[in-house]
Design an enzyme around this catalytic site. Sequence first.
Site, PDB file in Angstrom:
ATOM      1  N   GLU A 187       0.831  -1.216   0.000  1.00  0.00           N
ATOM      2  CA  GLU A 187       0.000   0.000   0.000  1.00  0.00           C
ATOM      3  C   GLU A 187       0.858   1.257   0.000  1.00  0.00           C
ATOM      4  O   GLU A 187       0.525   2.270   0.612  1.00  0.00           O
ATOM      5  CB  GLU A 187      -1.004  -0.040   1.187  1.00  0.00           C
ATOM      6  CG  GLU A 187      -1.933  -1.242   1.061  1.00  0.00           C
ATOM      7  CD  GLU A 187      -2.869  -1.481   2.241  1.00  0.00           C
ATOM      8  OE1 GLU A 187      -2.952  -0.625   3.135  1.00  0.00           O
ATOM      9  OE2 GLU A 187      -3.510  -2.548   2.269  1.00  0.00           O
ATOM     10  N   GLU A 296      -5.557  -7.884  -1.299  1.00  0.00           N
ATOM     11  CA  GLU A 296      -6.298  -7.614  -0.048  1.00  0.00           C
ATOM     12  C   GLU A 296      -7.582  -6.921  -0.408  1.00  0.00           C
ATOM     13  O   GLU A 296      -7.552  -5.891  -1.093  1.00  0.00           O
ATOM     14  CB  GLU A 296      -5.524  -6.609   0.809  1.00  0.00           C
ATOM     15  CG  GLU A 296      -4.890  -7.114   2.046  1.00  0.00           C
ATOM     16  CD  GLU A 296      -4.364  -5.967   2.917  1.00  0.00           C
ATOM     17  OE1 GLU A 296      -5.159  -5.137   3.384  1.00  0.00           O
ATOM     18  OE2 GLU A 296      -3.156  -5.938   3.134  1.00  0.00           O
TER      19      GLU A 296
END
Length: 368
Positions: A187, A296
Site C-alpha cells: 500500500e 487484499e
Amino acid sequence: MKRLLTIAAGGALLAGCAGGAKTPAPTDGAATAKTCALYGRLFDLSARGVMVGHQDDLAYGYQRREYGFSDVYDCTGDYPAVTGWEIGRVELGTAYSLDSVRFDDIRRGIAEVDARGGISTVSWHADNILTGGSTWDCGARVVAELLPGGAAHEEWLGRLDRVADFLGSLRDAEGRPIPVVLRLYHEQTASWFWWGAEWCSPEEYKALWRMTVEHLRGVRGVHNVLYAYSPTDVADEAAYLERYPGDEWVDVVGFDLYLFGSGEAAAARYTERMRRNLSIVTAYAARAGKVAVMAETGAEGLAAERYFSRIVAPLTEEYPVAWILFWRNAWEPDKPGHFYVPYKGHPSQADFEAWIASERILMNRDIR
Ligand code: BMA
C-alpha cells in the site's frame, strides 16, 4: 545499487528453474525447486480460476482466539486455497505478532497449509525503527535512514536478518523450505504506513525494496520466497508503476482495495475502482510475465448486500487473477465489526457459499 542489479541479473541467467514462455521462472535465480513449482502452479491456476484467500484463516476465528480455528472451514467444510499470514514484529524477535499470534503457530500453520496443497502469502506490518512506534507511525522519514549511509541502515539489516531467519525456518516434513509469497512494503501509494508515498521518494522506495530483497536472497540465501508488489487504488498504470522496483525484483503484481460503506453508491464506487485496478494489474502481468492477484480486499463487517455473489462474483468471473484475499476475522473482543468472511451463523454465509460454488472459484480441495 548498480552492483546489486548486476548480481540479480546474473542470478536470473543461471536460473535453476526451467521456466518457459508460459511459466516464467521466479526472479530469484537460485529459487528452490519447490518455489519454482509454486510459481508455475500460480500461472496454471490463474488460467483455471480464482483462488479464495483469507488472511489469518488458521490463526484464529472470529472473536475466538484459538489456533487452527478457521471460519471458512467452519462455514463451508473446506479451507481457502490461499492463507494470508501477518509477521509484523518478527523483526523485533518477539514471540507474538502485532496481532498477538505466536510465530511458532504461524510457522506450524504454514507447514499445515503446505501439507494439504494450499498456498501461503505473508504480509509484514513492520514497526517504525526510528520512532519505536508501529507501522502506522509515519514520523522521522524513516525510509531514507534505512538505506546505505542512513542512520538506521545497519540496525535495519539486523531486523531483516530476523525476517530471513523466520522465512528460512519454514520447512515441510521432508525438511525442504516451504515457499511463500511475501508482500513487501505494501500500500505504498498511500501514506498510512511509514514507507508510504508522502514519506519517501519513488527512488528511495525502490532502493529500499531492492536492498531488502538483496539482503534476504543475496546476503542471507533465502530462496523460498516469491515477491509481491501491492499498492492500493491508483488512477492508471503510470501511477501503479511509479514505485515499482523493476521486473527483476517482483514475481507477483497485485493491489489492495476495500469496499467502504453499504449502500448502492458505495458498491458502485468499489466496483469501478476494482475494475480499474484489476485491468491495470492483469494487463501488466500479461505483458511482463508476472502473476496477478487481488492481494487484499473485503467489506468490513459484511454489511453490503450479497457482497460475494453480487459484487465480487462479476469481478472474479472476468479478471484472470490467481487469487482474491479477504482480510482477517479479528479475534479481539474490542473489534467485533472487524471481519471480512462470514463466521458460522452470520447472515452472509449463504451468499459466500453461493459465490464459492462457481466453477471458477477455487478452494483448497480444488487445487490439491
Ligand atoms: C489491519 C487491521 C489491524 C491489524 C493489521 C495487521 O488492517 O486488521 O487490526 O493489526 O491489519 O494485520
